[in-house]
Scaffold this motif. Structure first.
Motif, mmCIF file in Angstrom:
data_model
loop_
_atom_site.group_PDB
_atom_site.id
_atom_site.type_symbol
_atom_site.label_atom_id
_atom_site.label_comp_id
_atom_site.label_asym_id
_atom_site.label_seq_id
_atom_site.Cartn_x
_atom_site.Cartn_y
_atom_site.Cartn_z
ATOM 1 N N ARG A 153 58.792 -19.957 89.938
ATOM 2 C CA ARG A 153 59.280 -21.289 90.309
ATOM 3 C C ARG A 153 60.557 -21.214 91.154
ATOM 4 O O ARG A 153 60.787 -22.060 92.022
ATOM 5 C CB ARG A 153 59.520 -22.127 89.048
ATOM 6 C CG ARG A 153 59.730 -23.609 89.358
ATOM 7 C CD ARG A 153 59.986 -24.427 88.105
ATOM 8 N NE ARG A 153 60.104 -25.837 88.425
ATOM 9 C CZ ARG A 153 59.127 -26.721 88.297
ATOM 10 N NH1 ARG A 153 57.943 -26.348 87.861
ATOM 11 N NH2 ARG A 153 59.329 -27.990 88.607
ATOM 12 N N GLU A 154 61.391 -20.197 90.906
ATOM 13 C CA GLU A 154 62.665 -20.113 91.635
ATOM 14 C C GLU A 154 62.509 -19.583 93.056
ATOM 15 O O GLU A 154 63.471 -19.600 93.832
ATOM 16 C CB GLU A 154 63.679 -19.260 90.862
ATOM 17 C CG GLU A 154 63.284 -17.822 90.647
ATOM 18 C CD GLU A 154 62.539 -17.599 89.334
ATOM 19 O OE1 GLU A 154 62.485 -16.448 88.882
ATOM 20 O OE2 GLU A 154 62.005 -18.583 88.765
ATOM 21 N N ASN A 155 61.321 -19.114 93.425
ATOM 22 C CA ASN A 155 61.117 -18.668 94.811
ATOM 23 C C ASN A 155 61.398 -19.815 95.774
ATOM 24 O O ASN A 155 60.906 -20.929 95.592
ATOM 25 C CB ASN A 155 59.678 -18.190 95.032
ATOM 26 C CG ASN A 155 59.342 -16.888 94.322
ATOM 27 O OD1 ASN A 155 58.183 -16.564 94.156
ATOM 28 N ND2 ASN A 155 60.348 -16.128 93.880
ATOM 29 N N THR A 156 62.173 -19.535 96.818
ATOM 30 C CA THR A 156 62.587 -20.606 97.728
ATOM 31 C C THR A 156 61.410 -21.261 98.441
ATOM 32 O O THR A 156 61.466 -22.439 98.793
ATOM 33 C CB THR A 156 63.569 -20.061 98.791
ATOM 34 O OG1 THR A 156 62.973 -18.941 99.451
ATOM 35 C CG2 THR A 156 64.872 -19.619 98.144
ATOM 36 N N ASN A 157 60.311 -20.519 98.637
ATOM 37 C CA ASN A 157 59.169 -21.080 99.365
ATOM 38 C C ASN A 157 58.357 -22.066 98.528
ATOM 39 O O ASN A 157 57.522 -22.782 99.060
ATOM 40 C CB ASN A 157 58.256 -19.962 99.890
ATOM 41 C CG ASN A 157 57.869 -18.951 98.820
ATOM 42 O OD1 ASN A 157 58.653 -18.675 97.920
ATOM 43 N ND2 ASN A 157 56.700 -18.370 98.924
ATOM 44 N N ILE A 158 58.617 -22.149 97.208
ATOM 45 C CA ILE A 158 57.841 -23.063 96.369
ATOM 46 C C ILE A 158 58.711 -24.003 95.544
ATOM 47 O O ILE A 158 58.266 -25.063 95.099
ATOM 48 C CB ILE A 158 56.896 -22.254 95.434
ATOM 49 C CG1 ILE A 158 55.745 -23.121 94.906
ATOM 50 C CG2 ILE A 158 57.672 -21.629 94.286
ATOM 51 C CD1 ILE A 158 54.719 -23.476 95.930
ATOM 52 N N LYS A 159 59.982 -23.663 95.334
ATOM 53 C CA LYS A 159 60.839 -24.410 94.402
ATOM 54 C C LYS A 159 60.955 -25.896 94.748
ATOM 55 O O LYS A 159 60.845 -26.763 93.883
ATOM 56 C CB LYS A 159 62.232 -23.768 94.350
ATOM 57 C CG LYS A 159 63.185 -24.468 93.371
ATOM 58 C CD LYS A 159 64.460 -23.700 93.208
ATOM 59 C CE LYS A 159 65.487 -24.428 92.393
ATOM 60 N NZ LYS A 159 65.011 -25.310 91.340
#
Length: 203
Positions: A153-159
């Motif tokens: 969830r913390e990945n910038t591409n999906i958060k």
């Protein structure tokens, strides 16, 4: 208004906004989908289903490789757009696109060689139930491919999307754990942007 339009990511509505979103996803997801598809060894005689088929781009690709392809989506608008894109193959009797739920796939036991889920498991209500259903319809040794924009969830591409639309993002470790519990062998791959592909084989 902004959030309302982007709710079409979860389930495209039967309106212009829904149609625009679906067609946009066909183009916008193609680079990621192409990377994921490179993990598949598709044979001409294979039968494939793309779950959460959206606008039908992956179905269209699979039809260039395999003899018979299904698409399933719970959005009427997605089914409509996907059928339009694959109209010729449907008329030729090589393709079916239907509306339905991933936890109740309307196909016989061990009738499929490959099952795919591109950018869709975020929205599944019960992934364990859905994975059991996928296990049921796959032949022994069949492949289940999952492709997601983000592996946490913390990945910038999906958060930003996950926070706005409040959907689930699963790590590779979590997905392999659930899959192996059900009766798959599973491994996952990440690219430099933390996109994820999971490859599961029915034991």
């Amino acid at each position: 208004m902004f959030k309302k339009f982007f709710e079409n990511v979860i389930k495209p509505k039967e309106n212009l906004g829904g149609k625009i979103m679906i067609k946009g996803m066909n183009k916008g997801h193609e680079k990621l989908a192409s990377w994921a598809r490179s993990f598949l060894d598709i044979k001409e005689g294979d039968k494939i289903i793309d779950l959460g088929c959206g606008g039908g781009r992956n179905v269209q690709y699979f039809l260039t490789k395999a003899k018979y392809v299904y698409g399933l989506d719970y959005s009427k608008m997605s089914v409509q757009v996907s059928r339009e894109l694959n109209e010729k193959e449907i008329k030729d009797g090589r393709c079916e696109i239907f509306e339905g739920d991933v936890s109740e796939i309307p196909l016989e036991d061990e009738s499929l060689d490959i099952v795919t889920a591109f950018e869709t498991i975020y929205f599944w209500q019960d992934i364990e139930k859905a994975f059991k259903e996928i296990h049921r319809v796959l032949v022994v040794g069949g492949t289940f491919l999952i492709c997601n924009e983000g592996s946490a969830r913390e990945n910038t591409n999906i958060k930003r999307w996950a926070d706005m639309l409040d959907f689930n993002v699963y790590t590779g470790d979590k997905l392999t754990e659930v899959l192996e519990k059900i009766g798959f062998s599973a491994e996952y791959h990440l690219d430099e942007k933390k996109h994820i592909v999971v490859i599961a084989k029915k034991l």
